[in-house]
Design an enzyme around this catalytic site. Structure first.
Site, PDB file in Angstrom:
ATOM      1  N   LYS A 189       0.833  -1.206   0.000  1.00 53.67           N
ATOM      2  CA  LYS A 189       0.000   0.000   0.000  1.00 53.67           C
ATOM      3  C   LYS A 189       0.872   1.262   0.000  1.00 53.67           C
ATOM      4  O   LYS A 189       2.054   1.187  -0.247  1.00 53.67           O
ATOM      5  CB  LYS A 189      -0.981  -0.036   1.179  1.00 53.67           C
TER       6      LYS A 189
HETATM    7  C1  LIG Z   1      -5.267  -4.447   1.534  1.00 57.41           C
HETATM    8  C2  LIG Z   1      -6.733  -4.275   1.595  1.00 57.41           C
HETATM    9  C3  LIG Z   1      -7.487  -4.611   2.720  1.00 57.41           C
HETATM   10  C4  LIG Z   1      -6.910  -5.335   3.895  1.00 57.41           C
HETATM   11  O1  LIG Z   1      -5.831  -4.676   4.439  1.00 57.41           O
HETATM   12  P1  LIG Z   1      -4.925  -5.410   5.533  1.00 57.41           P
HETATM   13  O2  LIG Z   1      -4.216  -4.272   6.187  1.00 57.41           O
HETATM   14  O3  LIG Z   1      -4.005  -6.313   4.779  1.00 57.41           O
HETATM   15  O4  LIG Z   1      -5.816  -6.148   6.445  1.00 57.41           O
HETATM   16  C5  LIG Z   1      -8.834  -4.330   2.731  1.00 57.41           C
HETATM   17  N1  LIG Z   1      -9.431  -3.770   1.662  1.00 57.41           N
HETATM   18  C6  LIG Z   1      -8.744  -3.457   0.549  1.00 57.41           C
HETATM   19  C7  LIG Z   1      -9.462  -2.805  -0.586  1.00 57.41           C
HETATM   20  C8  LIG Z   1      -7.375  -3.714   0.477  1.00 57.41           C
HETATM   21  O5  LIG Z   1      -6.697  -3.438  -0.646  1.00 57.41           O
END
Ligand SMILES: *Cc1c(COP(=O)(O)O)cnc(C)c1O
Length: 389
Positions: A189
């Site tokens: 991210k």
């Molecule tokens: C990455 C992601 C999540 C989950 O995030 P984590 O921190 O890995 O639990 C939820 N929704 C979307 C759209 C994502 O891309």
């Protein structure tokens, strides 16, 4: 040949120093680094409340609970998302349904949402929570969605996992319109804490509830005790609700706070690369991302859609050729309602045709702050080759 990944973190010496400092401070968790990161994140996002959690999935789970999701309640989200956007409602015992996307923005369609709400009102099956997803970092049309939320009485919980650094209507995503927004700090991210997430809101009561649920439903301060008589010493704590251990560690928070200081630089690099892709890829048989006038995308992903036609290779072949050429492409997302687990809940093909059609052509090509123009040129050259039949 070097592999160019579709996404990767940027860690520098300041990040390493921040983590080292925590490791030698004596506080690995429940120390001062978490509230410090929360305060910095809240300030940068122009919100009053920020609650750090162990990951965005945990944040979505407790946000759903705090907003009242449970058996008999209904939660809607976008089929074009990661599993967690829907699973969070199932964790609470609520029922999940989906709203199809707008093919241009690839976000939940306001028209489809509005139509489905009208139908559900007649059928007495209105949702309790709607979870729009800011896909690839592009904000949903939150003003229109909030108007619908106020009219139909549901909570708007934005999955902003992709969207750190993006803006909507001139303000940081997270500060406008939604009742709460959840960010992810997974390494792919925008900023990372290894694993981690943040829930932001203007609602102080909701934030208090999130803090309780994040740490076992447990309170320590005397003023909040339900049975203060038993509070005969500083050892005493009360469990008032069934909470979880969804805390972020101080190690993660120190990394997050250090990363946050470079958010603007990360974002500027992503914007420049996305604009460069826009001009490099013009004229190819690809549908490129669009950006409505009131949005600046966080540019977590740059997704192209292969437009099938004579002389154009099918998406699966384009994808495989790129992988074989060392371009670490990916696909976001296989529609959630087509997952085997969701098919068991009676979902299936044809129900959300725009999400399915989008998926059939989608390829996420490399985008991250350290991607060089030279690497970008290589992505383009390989893409041109891969698209030929
Ligand atoms: C990455 C992601 C999540 C989950 O995030 P984590 O921190 O890995 O639990 C939820 N929704 C979307 C759209 C994502 O891309």
């Amino acid at each position: 040949m070097d592999l160019i990944p579709y996404a990767t973190q940027s860690i520098d010496d300041a990040d390493l120093a921040a983590v080292r400092e925590v490791l030698s401070s004596g506080w690995l968790t429940q120390g001062p680094a978490v509230p410090r990161f929360e305060a910095a994140f809240a300030e940068r996002h122009q919100v009053s409340q920020a609650v750090a959690v162990s990951n965005a999935t945990a944040g979505l789970h407790i946000a759903c609970l705090a907003m009242g999701a449970g058996p008999g309640k209904i939660v809607w989200t976008s089929p074009n998302s990661f599993l967690a956007s829907a699973n969070c409602a199932l964790y609470c015992g609520a029922r999940v349904d989906f709203v199809d996307i707008d093919p241009a923005t690839r976000n939940m369609s306001v028209a489809a949402l509005s139509e489905k709400l009208e139908r559900s009102e007649r059928e007495h099956s209105l949702p309790h929570i709607v979870i729009p997803v800011h896909f690839a970092g592009l904000s949903c049309d939150l003003t229109a969605m909030r108007a619908l939320a106020d009219r139909y009485g549901f909570k708007l919980l934005a999955d902003a996992s992709h969207a750190t650094g993006g803006s909507y209507a001139g303000r940081p995503i997270g500060s406008t319109a939604a009742h709460a927004s959840v960010f992810s700090f997974h390494p792919v991210k925008i900023i990372t804490t290894g694993e981690g997430g943040m829930v932001v809101t203007e609602d102080e009561g909701l934030a208090r509830q999130l803090r309780l649920l994040r740490s076992h439903g447990m309170v320590r301060d005397a003023a909040s005790m339900l049975f203060p008589d038993a509070n005969s010493g500083a050892w005493y704590y009360e469990q008032q609700q069934l909470g979880f251990n969804y805390r972020m560690t101080d190690i993660q928070a120190a990394l997050g706070a250090s990363q946050l200081t470079r958010l603007d630089a990360f974002h500027a690099a992503r914007v420049a690369l996305a604009q460069r892709y826009d001009s490099l890829l013009k004229g190819l048989p690809l549908r490129l991302p669009v950006q409505p006038a009131d949005c600046i995308s966080a540019w977590h992903l740059y997704v192209v859609e292969v437009i099938s036609g004579v002389g154009v290779a099918p998406r699966a072949l384009v994808f495989q050729r790129l992988r074989d050429a060392g371009i670490g492409v990916n696909v976001h997302y296989f529609p959630i309602h087509l997952q085997p687990y969701y098919r068991k809940l009676n979902f299936g093909p044809g129900q959300f045709p725009h999400a399915e059609a989008y998926y059939a052509g989608a390829i996420s090509i490399p985008l991250y702050p350290a991607l060089t123009f030279q690497q970008q040129d290589r992505v383009k050259a390989e893409l041109v080759r891969a698209l030929r039949t």
